[in-house]
Design an enzyme around this catalytic site. Structure first.
Site: not given
Ligand code: COA
Length: 240
Positions: A115, A135
């Site tokens: 966005e 979302e």
């Molecule tokens: N909000 C808060 N923290 C987030 C985040 C989010 N949307 N996305 C990633 N992080 C944090 C993780 O909790 C992690 O923190 P930690 O190291 O303290 O545990 C750090 O960022 C790294 O993320 P990680 O999940 O370990 O990386 P990855 O490469 O394994 O996976 C993603 C990457 C993007 C696939 C995964 O982080 C994810 O699915 N994030 C959420 C995406 C999402 O649903 N966003 C909301 C959209 S409305």
């Protein structure tokens, strides 16, 4: 101007740089970032020296992994949320700032990340970029303009698929569907954005601002009104 908790704001000559700066959380968009972004956008809006702004993400892995899930469901109730929104229309401001904006995105570009990129006028992605809208799968919908800006950028059915199925697309696919203007190797991402920004910044800022305004305002009007708008914006530029 500096000292933001979640963003870095820099100016080099006439180009402004805004870096989403929470790499430990993949630059997830939180309430503090909303407040910081609003301040930075206002500063850019009011600064005639700034001719172009580039938006990018800190760290190797992400432009922005969407809304901060640790704040999920801690948002204020609907009445307070509405008051905040009327008081601080971040997305309205973003879409209407007079200078051109360029998003230089890499890695995860999810939810609010897409966005933010869609609020920019031009998008450049690195080859490792991955775009997605999680979302609906979380029981919410995009609320930073995405339901409106995405279909305007890539068309209704492609936007619907991304929105309703959470299918993620690569940088190359994003390029093919018109979500980004260019896809480039990661090590040339910033350079590509800067070259484009420098070219824009080399032109007469009045002409640049007028061209942007004609497109942004014209897109929301019928063609005949858009043509009138163009005429009104074009004539002062001829009287030099
Ligand atoms: N909000 C808060 N923290 C987030 C985040 C989010 N949307 N996305 C990633 N992080 C944090 C993780 O909790 C992690 O923190 P930690 O190291 O303290 O545990 C750090 O960022 C790294 O993320 P990680 O999940 O370990 O990386 P990855 O490469 O394994 O996976 C993603 C990457 C993007 C696939 C995964 O982080 C994810 O699915 N994030 C959420 C995406 C999402 O649903 N966003 C909301 C959209 S409305």
């Amino acid at each position: 101007m500096g000292g933001f908790k979640t963003l870095i704001y820099e100016k080099k000559d006439t180009i402004a740089y805004v870096t989403l700066n929470r790499p430990q959380a993949l630059n997830a968009y939180n309430i503090q970032m909303r407040d910081d972004l609003y301040e930075v956008l206002r500063a850019i809006n009011d600064d005639y020296e700034v001719r172009v702004a580039i938006f990018k993400g800190a760290g190797e892995k992400a432009f922005c992994a969407g809304a901060d899930l640790s704040e999920f469901l801690t948002a204020p109730g609907p009445i307070v949320a509405r008051q905040v929104r009327f008081g601080r229309d971040v997305w309205g401001l973003f879409l209407n700032i007079p200078q051109p904006t360029i998003a230089a995105v890499h890695g995860y570009v999810l939810g609010s990340g897409i966005e933010i990129a869609l609020c920019c006028d031009i998008r450049i992605a690195s080859e490792d970029a991955r775009f997605g809208l999680p979302e609906v799968g979380l029981g919410i919908i995009p609320a930073a303009g995405g339901t409106q800006t995405l279909p305007r950028a890539i068309g209704r059915s492609r936007a619907m698929e991304m929105l309703l199925t959470n299918r993620w697309v690569s940088g190359k696919e994003a390029y093919r569907m018109g979500l980004v203007n260019h896809v480039v190797p990661k090590d040339t991402l910033l350079e590509t954005a800067e070259e484009m920004a420098e070219r824009i910044a080399s032109y007469d800022p009045k002409a640049v601002r007028s061209a942007k305004q004609a497109v942004v305002r014209g897109l929301d009007t019928p063609l005949s009104e858009g043509l009138d708008l163009e005429k009104r914006l074009a004539s002062p530029l001829l009287k030099k």
